[in-house]
Scaffold this motif. Structure first.
Motif, short mmCIF file in Angstrom:
data_model
loop_
_atom_site.label_atom_id
_atom_site.label_comp_id
_atom_site.label_asym_id
_atom_site.label_seq_id
_atom_site.Cartn_x
_atom_site.Cartn_y
_atom_site.Cartn_z
N THR A 278 0.81 -1.21 0.00
CA THR A 278 0.00 0.00 0.00
C THR A 278 0.85 1.27 0.00
O THR A 278 1.62 1.51 0.94
CB THR A 278 -0.94 0.01 1.22
OG1 THR A 278 -1.69 -1.21 1.24
CG2 THR A 278 -1.88 1.19 1.18
N LEU A 279 0.74 2.05 -1.09
CA LEU A 279 1.36 3.38 -1.19
C LEU A 279 2.84 3.38 -0.85
O LEU A 279 3.36 4.37 -0.34
CB LEU A 279 0.62 4.36 -0.26
CG LEU A 279 -0.89 4.57 -0.54
CD1 LEU A 279 -1.54 5.32 0.63
CD2 LEU A 279 -1.10 5.34 -1.84
N LEU A 289 4.55 -2.15 4.52
CA LEU A 289 4.37 -3.57 4.85
C LEU A 289 3.38 -3.74 6.01
O LEU A 289 2.56 -4.66 6.01
CB LEU A 289 5.71 -4.19 5.23
CG LEU A 289 6.66 -4.52 4.07
CD1 LEU A 289 8.06 -4.79 4.58
CD2 LEU A 289 6.15 -5.71 3.27
N CYS A 290 3.45 -2.83 6.97
CA CYS A 290 2.56 -2.90 8.14
C CYS A 290 1.12 -2.54 7.79
O CYS A 290 0.20 -2.87 8.55
CB CYS A 290 3.05 -1.98 9.25
SG CYS A 290 4.59 -2.54 10.02
N THR A 375 -2.92 1.97 -8.85
CA THR A 375 -3.46 1.70 -7.53
C THR A 375 -3.37 2.93 -6.63
O THR A 375 -4.32 3.27 -5.91
CB THR A 375 -2.71 0.52 -6.87
OG1 THR A 375 -2.78 -0.60 -7.72
CG2 THR A 375 -3.33 0.17 -5.52
N ASP A 376 -2.22 3.61 -6.66
CA ASP A 376 -2.03 4.79 -5.82
C ASP A 376 -2.99 5.91 -6.19
O ASP A 376 -3.53 6.60 -5.32
CB ASP A 376 -0.58 5.30 -5.93
CG ASP A 376 0.42 4.35 -5.28
OD1 ASP A 376 -0.02 3.40 -4.62
OD2 ASP A 376 1.64 4.55 -5.46
N GLN A 423 -6.22 7.62 5.91
CA GLN A 423 -7.36 6.69 5.85
C GLN A 423 -6.88 5.26 6.09
O GLN A 423 -7.52 4.50 6.85
CB GLN A 423 -8.03 6.81 4.47
CG GLN A 423 -9.39 6.14 4.38
CD GLN A 423 -9.99 6.30 2.99
OE1 GLN A 423 -9.57 5.61 2.06
NE2 GLN A 423 -10.94 7.20 2.84
N THR A 424 -5.77 4.89 5.48
CA THR A 424 -5.22 3.54 5.65
C THR A 424 -4.79 3.30 7.09
O THR A 424 -5.03 2.21 7.65
CB THR A 424 -4.03 3.33 4.70
OG1 THR A 424 -4.45 3.56 3.35
CG2 THR A 424 -3.49 1.92 4.81
#
Length: 566
Positions: A278-279, A289-290, A375-376, A423-424
């Motif tokens: 993610t991003l 990764l987290c 995706t980004d 948001q993530t």
């Protein structure tokens, strides 16, 4: 039937040079489709009005406020899965063109060839669409007979005479209506998604020889939005990618003699195997990764043991922690170039499934620095579309999201990537809270969890897209820690406070992880549970598996839902 196979002849040429009202659903696919259509309209000087709509109430008010003098209405990702004529009550002269990925298509829309035209090929509508005679009846005499209790009787004061013909008609009609109810229930019991609206609009532009690289990028964003927001499965996504790859090659394959003459600011699209982190290009590798659902659940990073295992994984790849914890842009270029191969080498050892770590996708680049992956951009656009800024109206959020899709507006994109990270983080924090507090409960036929009022970052989860991402992450995280095989195969119902003053809750239902078809049965289940309990609920969303309900009615609603799904 009202399906259109030739979009240019039966749609675009009809509305060309006419005033058009465009009603746009509140998702990235709809926005991308809107930008493609607006480009075509601007090329041909077609006058238009654009209005964003987030639900059926918005749709109704938007139409009433903007329909004066309008003969043609285009609906993007809205209006396909309910009877649009019944809701909007338009004049007879108004014609609706609906490009909506929501399935199933409402039977009234499918068979109303006079006022409703579906921008969907008939074969894409689904083989399960009922036949006309199964759901509609043109015999008006049957209606007269069934509603007339004194059919066949003598004048007043005389003995009523038995009329077997009228009785048989009433019986046949009752049997037909029972069969119709069963057929419609079977047809409508699962909600799913069809072809991306942006891809449909791009295909039309291509057939009109008006497609460009910029329009192709918008189609890619629409398809990517469908996949990362759990609307289509990987096989469907890959079929779209294969189709788009041909267009990418056509638009971006240039000879060596042409290369030097191309401006550096021209858009270039490339196909790549993208890491599903993610991003990560806008974060540190460790933070990414987290916050990446699959890998975070594999390591269980919300525990001390899981964090330790993640550190071991990074060390095993030969990545210094100091490199992983700084921004991707500041990371040593040698590590950045090798990260994909490093992860690939360790996949078998750590039990990773390649299809959840790598995603075939596209990148867009213009200039020397501005390279983004699809995706980004989708995550950035979604974050501003569902803005939590109280001062921002729905129209403000819509226009800001359109700016993100404009490639020249780099500053807007960078700002919204920051919102996407916020948001993530809120999603991951809430999932950890669910697990730490044991708030994910089995109700028998499904799992459920509720976000308590006053929870930190609760404002994010009153929005449909963010709530859906939270639901899927929650289910995946629960499956990674749950020992019971039965519980791992259950769907999830998730609720969040919507409006404290009105006392309402937003509820979403998602299918089990093992069900990769992306079909949801919760739309019909919610409807039945609400009718059984007379719960005060609102089916306002274009997605039937998302509802609003009075918080006071939650308890009896859930009791009924358990009964419906058992």
């Amino acid at each position: 039937m009202g399906f259109i196979n030739d979009l240019r002849k039966d749609f675009y040429d009809v509305i060309d040079h006419q005033r058009v009202l465009i009603l746009v659903g509140f998702d990235v696919d709809a926005l991308a489709a809107c930008k493609i259509l607006l480009h075509l309209f601007q090329c041909d000087h077609v006058p238009y009005t654009v209005v964003p709509v987030s639900g059926r109430e918005d749709l109704e008010s938007a139409y009433q406020e903007n329909s004066e003098g309008v003969k043609y209405v285009v609906m993007l990702n809205c209006g396909g899965n309910f009877d649009v004529i019944e809701l909007l009550q338009p004049e007879d002269k108004v014609l609706f063109y609906i490009c909506d990925s929501h399935r199933p298509i409402d039977v009234f829309n499918a068979y109303n060839a006079v006022q409703v035209k579906m921008l969907v090929e008939e074969r894409e509508a689904g083989d399960d669409l009922p036949e006309y005679d199964q759901v509609f009846r043109d015999d008006e005499s049957d209606e007269d007979d069934s509603g007339n209790e004194s059919e066949g009787s003598e004048p007043s004061g005389k003995k009523r005479r038995f009329n077997p013909e009228a009785l048989e008609k009433r019986r046949n009609r009752r049997l037909w209506e029972e069969k119709r109810t069963n057929i419609l229930f079977e047809y409508e019991q699962y909600s799913k998604y069809g072809k991306s609206a942006a891809l449909t609009m791009y295909q039309m532009a291509w057939k009109m020889s008006k497609d460009t690289n910029d329009l192709l990028w918008l189609a890619i964003l629409g398809v990517t939005d469908q996949f990362i927001n759990f609307k289509v499965d990987r096989d469907v996504y890959m079929s779209y990618i294969d189709e788009l790859q041909h267009h990418v090659s056509r638009h971006n394959h240039r000879g060596d003699d042409v290369e030097s003459t191309i401006s550096v600011n021209c858009l270039r699209i490339t196909y790549e195997e993208e890491l599903q982190l993610t991003l990560y290009r806008h974060w540190s590798l460790f933070e990414s990764l987290c916050h990446s659902p699959y890998l975070a659940c594999k390591f269980r990073v919300w525990t001390m043991k899981g964090r330790k295992k993640l550190h071991e994984f990074l060390a095993d790849m030969g990545l210094p922690l100091v490199q992983c914890q700084q921004k991707w842009t500041a990371m040593d270029v040698n590590f950045k170039d090798e990260i994909s191969s490093m992860i690939l080498d360790k996949m078998e050892k750590y039990g990773f499934d390649k299809q959840y770590v790598f995603l075939p996708s596209f990148h867009a680049s213009y200039g020397y620095k501005n390279k983004v992956c699809a995706t980004d951009v989708v995550l950035a656009c979604s974050s501003v579309l569902e803005s939590i800024d109280r001062d921002a109206s729905m129209t403000d959020s819509f226009l800001s999201a359109l700016d993100v899709l404009t490639r020249a507006n780099v500053e807007a994109k960078e700002k919204c990537l920051g919102l996407a990270k916020m948001q993530t983080k809120a999603i991951v924090s809430q999932v950890q809270s669910f697990l730490d507090m044991n708030q994910i409960v089995s109700a028998g036929p499904f799992l459920y969890a509720f976000i308590q009022p006053g929870t930190l970052d609760v404002k994010f989860f009153s929005k449909a897209i963010c709530l859906q991402r939270l639901a899927h992450y929650t289910l995946e995280a629960y499956a990674s820690v749950c020992k019971s095989k039965k519980n791992r195969a259950l769907p999830l119902v998730l609720g969040a406070p919507l409006d404290a003053e009105l006392g309402t809750t937003i509820i979403i239902g998602i299918p089990p992880i093992l069900d990769e078809s992306r079909r949801s049965f919760f739309g019909k289940a919610f409807e039945q549970a609400g009718e059984m309990t007379n719960s005060r609920m609102l089916l306002d969303s274009f997605d039937s598996h998302i509802i609003q309900i009075k918080s006071e009615d939650k308890s009896k609603f859930f009791d009924a839902l358990i009964g419906v799904l058992q």
